[in-house]
Design a protein around this motif. Structure first.
Motif, PDB file in Angstrom:
ATOM      1  N   UNK A  14       2.193  -0.399  -7.215  1.00  0.00           N
ATOM      2  CA  UNK A  14       2.079   0.850  -7.983  1.00  0.00           C
ATOM      3  C   UNK A  14       3.248   0.909  -8.965  1.00  0.00           C
ATOM      4  N   UNK A  16       7.887  -0.268  -8.902  1.00  0.00           N
ATOM      5  CA  UNK A  16       8.857  -1.222  -8.359  1.00  0.00           C
ATOM      6  C   UNK A  16       9.034  -1.112  -6.843  1.00  0.00           C
ATOM      7  N   UNK A  17       8.736   0.026  -6.242  1.00  0.00           N
ATOM      8  CA  UNK A  17       8.943   0.155  -4.797  1.00  0.00           C
ATOM      9  C   UNK A  17       7.694   0.571  -4.029  1.00  0.00           C
ATOM     10  N   UNK A  18       6.666   1.021  -4.735  1.00  0.00           N
ATOM     11  CA  UNK A  18       5.475   1.521  -4.046  1.00  0.00           C
ATOM     12  C   UNK A  18       4.309   0.575  -4.261  1.00  0.00           C
ATOM     13  N   UNK A  19       3.418   0.520  -3.281  1.00  0.00           N
ATOM     14  CA  UNK A  19       2.282  -0.381  -3.396  1.00  0.00           C
ATOM     15  C   UNK A  19       1.081   0.167  -2.640  1.00  0.00           C
ATOM     16  N   UNK A 149       7.026  -0.227 -14.650  1.00  0.00           N
ATOM     17  CA  UNK A 149       7.920  -1.369 -14.469  1.00  0.00           C
ATOM     18  C   UNK A 149       9.251  -0.925 -13.849  1.00  0.00           C
ATOM     19  N   UNK A 150       9.426   0.397 -13.673  1.00  0.00           N
ATOM     20  CA  UNK A 150      10.577   0.939 -12.948  1.00  0.00           C
ATOM     21  C   UNK A 150      10.069   1.643 -11.687  1.00  0.00           C
ATOM     22  N   UNK A 151      10.993   2.166 -10.901  1.00  0.00           N
ATOM     23  CA  UNK A 151      10.606   3.084  -9.824  1.00  0.00           C
ATOM     24  C   UNK A 151      10.237   4.404 -10.487  1.00  0.00           C
ATOM     25  N   UNK A 153       9.582   8.278 -11.028  1.00  0.00           N
ATOM     26  CA  UNK A 153      10.275   9.470 -10.528  1.00  0.00           C
ATOM     27  C   UNK A 153       9.586  10.041  -9.293  1.00  0.00           C
ATOM     28  N   UNK A 154      10.382  10.596  -8.373  1.00  0.00           N
ATOM     29  CA  UNK A 154       9.814  11.181  -7.158  1.00  0.00           C
ATOM     30  C   UNK A 154       9.496  12.659  -7.343  1.00  0.00           C
ATOM     31  N   UNK A 155       9.621  13.150  -8.572  1.00  0.00           N
ATOM     32  CA  UNK A 155       9.475  14.593  -8.790  1.00  0.00           C
ATOM     33  C   UNK A 155       8.280  14.995  -9.637  1.00  0.00           C
ATOM     34  N   UNK A 156       7.290  14.123  -9.766  1.00  0.00           N
ATOM     35  CA  UNK A 156       6.095  14.486 -10.533  1.00  0.00           C
ATOM     36  C   UNK A 156       5.270  15.486  -9.730  1.00  0.00           C
ATOM     37  N   UNK A 159       0.740  13.639  -9.833  1.00  0.00           N
ATOM     38  CA  UNK A 159       0.470  12.265 -10.304  1.00  0.00           C
ATOM     39  C   UNK A 159      -0.984  11.872 -10.042  1.00  0.00           C
TER      40      UNK A 159
ATOM     41  N   UNK B  21       2.165   2.325   0.494  1.00  0.00           N
ATOM     42  CA  UNK B  21       3.318   1.933   1.300  1.00  0.00           C
ATOM     43  C   UNK B  21       4.558   1.782   0.434  1.00  0.00           C
ATOM     44  N   UNK B  99       5.071  10.563  -2.219  1.00  0.00           N
ATOM     45  CA  UNK B  99       3.732  11.087  -2.487  1.00  0.00           C
ATOM     46  C   UNK B  99       2.758  10.723  -1.384  1.00  0.00           C
ATOM     47  N   UNK B 165       3.286  15.651  -3.732  1.00  0.00           N
ATOM     48  CA  UNK B 165       4.577  15.358  -3.120  1.00  0.00           C
ATOM     49  C   UNK B 165       4.558  15.662  -1.624  1.00  0.00           C
ATOM     50  N   UNK B 189      16.649   3.467 -10.295  1.00  0.00           N
ATOM     51  CA  UNK B 189      16.254   2.175 -10.864  1.00  0.00           C
ATOM     52  C   UNK B 189      16.687   2.071 -12.321  1.00  0.00           C
TER      53      UNK B 189
END
Lengths: 263, 263
Positions: A14, A16-19, A149-151, A153-156, A159, B21, B99, B165, B189
């Protein structure tokens, strides 16, 4: 004999850190690999074992590990092996993710894009269906996407992930080596057995499989793993555990291989 | 001392076989657990080690494994432990998914719903922004969703995942036990170091952390893992490996614990 076994699940990034991942351990595939060595003995020269990091890998001398990441890299690995070497059998048990991430956006950005395009249109829509088609195009062509291509944001607030189908990798096998023995897998969830067998048989015909292992999530739990190994003539053998499935697959593959090489 | 360490990544179900994940192994958390025993000795009575299946778990006599699945169950586990027992320190290194999946639909179904609601509206929109707000509402209230209690079909042309979230779990800690020593984590990042430290310090203040470990993906690769352990007065210690981060966290937690218990 040279064999390819694909194992475990695949992951699609998804960001850089999520998939997106599939819940598959590689346990059944590792049983199949061991069973080939047990039943085939020295006849088994090499097993290419294609899986992602984290899958169960059996310890076998003839095993060559091919580590992949995502459906695309599995396709590349299969293509590369099948293009350079004669492969006698392929057991494609990997739970390849059916979908990968096309793009990521937010409800607000997507709505802005749709509103902008509707507003900019000079002519009226003929009916509701025409408007729906137009909005579908707006969603599919949405260009207000998040850079993955980055992580991210955790604040959307809201999404949205747009997914698309990954290519069906099983087609690669007989395209490149029509003579190889191919075992496909079909997993459904909560369907009548006839429907499961019909769907599995359609997969078998479409991809020129020699066997398809049909199974249903509702018949898999703990030690129990019911599977139906289906042949082109629609006969099938029923198994009740991963080990039994592995034994039955290998017995049938080796049987067919023996019959062909007698000719 | 009783300690909670949260470790590894979390997964959120998309359907019966697919999930979102996080790419976190639990390696750093397992170093922290071992370091507590090494530096703390018999002072360490119990370490609750909260993680999902698949995370690295160190073998320690004082370790009590708490297996979770998804952010919600991590919250429930923390709440349950903190409600029944005095906890002296919490190291919240788990990469909790920001999320979870709100719903799944397709571009076509979402567009149909939007078109239906626009078409049904009697009055005109005052401007493009008003239309955009209306479309946003349509997206957020979309009820043409796919049943995710089964394995979703692998043949959808244009699936869409709506995310929301997860609750910030770190808040639970000081709400329930204001006296516990709390170590938070902040991963960004590709940002300048000042921005990383500012963001980490904001997290520290917001959640009343005693320390925050700030790190940036661009400074993590292979054996290297640069981290900055930040204190409330903005002083920080820089570390270069997971082991060094673990040593520094534990040294500071035990130091603060010793200082407080001398009073």
């Amino acid at each position: 004999m040279n064999i390819i076994i694909t194992a475990g699940g695949t992951t699609e990034q998804i960001d850089q850190v999520r998939k997106i991942a599939n819940a598959a351990s590689g346990r059944l595939a590792s049983c199949v690999a061991r069973e080939f060595v047990r039943q085939g003995g020295t006849k088994i020269e090499k097993i290419y074992y294609v899986c992602e990091r984290g899958a169960i890998v059996p310890e076998l001398d003839c095993l060559e590990l091919v580590t992949t990441r995502g459906a695309e890299s599995v396709g590349a690995a299969l293509q590369s092996i099948l293009a350079r070497e004669k492969i006698d059998a392929v057991v494609h048990s990997m739970a390849v993710s059916d979908y990968t991430v096309e793009s990521m956006t937010t409800a607000e950005d997507l709505a802005d894009g749709i509103a902008r395009r509707i507003w900019a249109r000079s002519e009226d829509f003929s009916d509701e269906a025409a408007l729906a088609d137009f909005v579908t195009d707006c969603i599919l062509q949405n260009d207000r996407v998040i850079d993955r291509s980055y992580k991210v944001s955790s604040n959307l607030a809201h999404p949205l992930l747009a997914l698309r189908q990954t290519p069906k990798l099983i087609r690669i096998v007989k395209d490149l080596q029509p003579e190889t023995i191919l075992v496909g897998f079909k997993l459904l969830d909560g369907v009548p057995r006839e429907e499961l067998l019909d769907t599995a048989h359609a997969l078998l015909r479409k991809n020129a499989c020699d066997f398809v292992l049909a199974n249903d999530l509702t018949e898999i739990s703990g030690e129990r793993h019911t599977g139906y190994l289906l042949a082109p003539d629609r006969r099938y053998e029923r198994c009740e555990t991963k080990q039994e499935i592995a034994e039955t697959i290998v017995k049938n593959v080796l049987g067919l291989y023996g019959k062909r090489n007698k000719k």
